[in-house]
Design a protein around this motif. Structure first.
Motif, short mmCIF file in Angstrom:
data_model
loop_
_atom_site.label_atom_id
_atom_site.label_comp_id
_atom_site.label_asym_id
_atom_site.label_seq_id
_atom_site.Cartn_x
_atom_site.Cartn_y
_atom_site.Cartn_z
N THR A 283 6.33 18.84 -6.50
CA THR A 283 5.85 17.61 -7.13
C THR A 283 5.39 16.61 -6.07
O THR A 283 4.39 15.91 -6.26
CB THR A 283 6.94 16.97 -8.00
N ILE A 284 6.10 16.52 -4.95
CA ILE A 284 5.66 15.63 -3.86
C ILE A 284 4.27 16.05 -3.38
O ILE A 284 3.39 15.21 -3.16
CB ILE A 284 6.68 15.65 -2.71
N SER A 285 4.05 17.35 -3.24
CA SER A 285 2.73 17.85 -2.82
C SER A 285 1.67 17.45 -3.84
O SER A 285 0.54 17.09 -3.48
CB SER A 285 2.77 19.37 -2.65
N GLU A 286 2.03 17.52 -5.13
CA GLU A 286 1.09 17.12 -6.18
C GLU A 286 0.76 15.62 -6.07
O GLU A 286 -0.39 15.22 -6.28
CB GLU A 286 1.70 17.42 -7.55
N MET A 287 1.76 14.80 -5.74
CA MET A 287 1.53 13.37 -5.59
C MET A 287 0.61 13.09 -4.39
O MET A 287 -0.27 12.23 -4.46
CB MET A 287 2.85 12.62 -5.42
N TYR A 288 0.79 13.82 -3.30
CA TYR A 288 -0.06 13.64 -2.13
C TYR A 288 -1.50 14.08 -2.42
O TYR A 288 -2.46 13.51 -1.89
CB TYR A 288 0.49 14.41 -0.94
N GLU A 289 -1.64 15.07 -3.29
CA GLU A 289 -2.98 15.50 -3.68
C GLU A 289 -3.63 14.47 -4.59
O GLU A 289 -4.83 14.18 -4.48
CB GLU A 289 -2.90 16.85 -4.41
N MET A 290 -2.83 13.87 -5.47
CA MET A 290 -3.34 12.86 -6.40
C MET A 290 -3.62 11.54 -5.70
O MET A 290 -4.56 10.83 -6.02
CB MET A 290 -2.33 12.66 -7.54
N PHE A 291 -2.77 11.22 -4.70
CA PHE A 291 -2.88 9.95 -3.96
C PHE A 291 -3.00 10.26 -2.46
O PHE A 291 -2.02 10.19 -1.72
CB PHE A 291 -1.64 9.08 -4.20
N PRO A 292 -4.20 10.62 -1.99
CA PRO A 292 -4.38 11.03 -0.59
C PRO A 292 -3.92 9.98 0.43
O PRO A 292 -3.47 10.34 1.52
CB PRO A 292 -5.90 11.27 -0.49
N ARG A 293 -4.02 8.70 0.07
CA ARG A 293 -3.58 7.66 1.01
C ARG A 293 -2.09 7.78 1.29
O ARG A 293 -1.63 7.48 2.40
CB ARG A 293 -3.89 6.27 0.46
N LEU A 294 -1.33 8.18 0.31
CA LEU A 294 0.12 8.33 0.50
C LEU A 294 0.41 9.50 1.43
O LEU A 294 1.36 9.45 2.23
CB LEU A 294 0.82 8.52 -0.84
N ALA A 295 -0.39 10.54 1.33
CA ALA A 295 -0.21 11.68 2.22
C ALA A 295 -0.42 11.28 3.68
O ALA A 295 0.31 11.73 4.59
CB ALA A 295 -1.17 12.80 1.85
N GLN A 296 -1.38 10.39 3.90
CA GLN A 296 -1.66 9.93 5.26
C GLN A 296 -0.56 9.03 5.80
O GLN A 296 -0.43 8.86 7.01
CB GLN A 296 -2.99 9.17 5.28
N ARG A 297 0.25 8.46 4.90
CA ARG A 297 1.26 7.49 5.30
C ARG A 297 2.68 7.93 4.91
O ARG A 297 3.56 7.10 4.74
CB ARG A 297 0.95 6.13 4.65
N ARG A 298 2.89 9.21 4.80
CA ARG A 298 4.16 9.71 4.27
C ARG A 298 5.37 9.26 5.08
O ARG A 298 6.47 9.10 4.54
CB ARG A 298 4.13 11.23 4.16
N LYS A 299 5.21 9.03 6.36
CA LYS A 299 6.33 8.60 7.22
C LYS A 299 6.33 7.10 7.49
O LYS A 299 7.17 6.59 8.23
CB LYS A 299 6.29 9.36 8.55
N GLN A 300 5.39 6.39 6.87
CA GLN A 300 5.29 4.95 7.08
C GLN A 300 6.26 4.20 6.16
O GLN A 300 6.50 4.60 5.03
CB GLN A 300 3.85 4.50 6.78
N LEU A 301 6.83 3.11 6.68
CA LEU A 301 7.71 2.29 5.85
C LEU A 301 6.90 1.62 4.74
O LEU A 301 5.83 1.06 4.99
CB LEU A 301 8.41 1.22 6.69
N ALA A 302 7.41 1.68 3.54
CA ALA A 302 6.67 1.17 2.38
C ALA A 302 6.35 -0.31 2.50
O ALA A 302 5.31 -0.78 2.04
CB ALA A 302 7.45 1.44 1.10
#
Length: 255
Positions: free
Chosen positions: A115-134
Motif C-alpha cells: 500500500t505504501i508503494s501504491e501511495m508513492y505511485e499515486m503521489f510521486p512527490r511523497l516518494a521523492q520525500r519519503r525520508k523528509q520530516l513532514a
C-alpha cells in the motif's frame, strides 16, 4: 447501492445542539459535497460519522451496519477514513512514518508495504520525500501526505475536510485532480470544501447545511445552475442575512 445513510442525526456539544436531525445518503462510488458557512455543522457531521464525537440521537448506517456508537478505531477497520481539516501531519516524523501510522489498524506487513508503494505511485512527490520530516514540507505536500495517510487503511469511504484550505490556486487544481483519481479507483468520497465551485464541479450530489440542518440537496449540476445558489455560494455574497434568505427561499421551493 447505498454505502452510507445518516438518519435523523442529532449531535451536541454540551448544551449546544450542533446537528439537528440530519438526513444524508451516499451511494457506493459517489462523491458527495457538503456546502455551508462556518459553523453550519459540516465538520461535526464528519466527526459524528467517525465516532470522535458522540451522537445524541439518530443512526449512522455504513454498508448496512449500524455504526452509530462504534469506537473510532472500529469504524476505521470497517472502511471509513478521515483526512482532517488542517492536515494534522506529525511534523517530527518522516513521510514514511506518517504513512505507517495511517495503517495502524492493519496487521499484514507485506500488504502495508504494498500500500505504501501504491501511495508513492499515486503521489510521486511523497516518494521523492519519503525520508523528509513532514513539518519541513510545503502546505500542498502536507495535504497530499494527509490524504495518502488516510488511504493507508484501505477505506471504502474517504472523508475529506477542507483539503484545499490555505493552498495556492495551482495546488488546489492538483488536489482536486487527485480526488477525482481516488474516486475513479472505486473509493467513495464525502467532501467538505470551502471552494464550493470546485467541490460541486467534481461531486455527483451536494447537501447544503445551515445551522445544523440540511436545507437543500440535489444533483450538483442542478444546484450550480440555480441562480440563487450561485449568488449565495458560488459568488461573492458575504452578508449572512442575504445568504439565509436565499436558503429559506430555495428550501420552500423544494428544489
Amino acid at each position: 447501492m447505498s454505502l452510507l445513510k445518516v438518519e435523523n442525526l442529532y449531535t451536541n456539544y454540551g448544551r449546544i445542539t450542533a446537528l439537528k436531525g440530519i438526513n444524508l445518503e451516499l451511494q457506493e462510488g459517489e462523491i458527495i459535497s457538503l456546502i455551508g458557512a462556518n459553523g453550519a455543522g459540516k465538520s461535526t457531521l464528519l466527526a459524528s460519522i467517525t465516532g470522535t464525537v458522540p451522537v445524541a440521537k439518530g443512526k449512522i448506517i455504513f454498508d448496512k451496519k449500524d455504526i452509530t456508537h462504534h469506537r473510532p478505531n472500529d469504524i476505521v477497520k470497517l472502511g471509513i477514513s478521515l483526512s482532517m481539516e488542517g492536515r494534522g501531519v506529525f511534523p517530527r516524523l518522516t513521510v514514511e512514518e506518517n504513512l505507517l501510522l495511517g495503517a495502524y489498524t492493519r496487521k499484514n506487513k507485506s500488504e502495508i508495504t504494498t500500500t505504501i508503494s501504491e501511495m508513492y505511485e499515486m503521489f510521486p512527490r511523497l516518494a521523492q520525500r519519503r525520508k523528509q520530516l513532514a513539518g519541513t514540507m510545503s502546505g500542498g505536500e502536507q495535504q497530499m501526505l494527509a490524504i495518502a495517510r488516510a488511504l493507508m487503511s484501505k477505506p471504502r469511504l474517504l472523508l475529506l475536510d477542507e483539503p484545499s484550505l490555505g493552498l495556492a490556486p495551482n495546488l488546489v487544481k492538483i488536489i482536486f485532480d487527485m480526488i477525482k483519481d481516488i474516486n475513479r479507483k472505486g473509493i467513495s468520497i464525502l467532501l467538505i470544501e470551502q471552494n464550493a465551485n470546485m467541490a460541486m464541479r467534481i461531486s455527483n450530489r451536494s447537501y447544503v447545511l445551515e445551522n445544523g440542518q440540511v436545507k437543500l440537496h440535489g444533483h450538483s449540476k442542478e444546484l450550480m445552475n440555480n441562480k440563487e445558489v450561485r449568488k449565495a455560494y458560488l459568488g461573492e455574497i458575504i452578508d449572512p442575512a442575504v445568504s439565509k434568505k436565499v436558503i429559506q427561499s430555495l428550501a420552500s421551493s423544494n428544489l
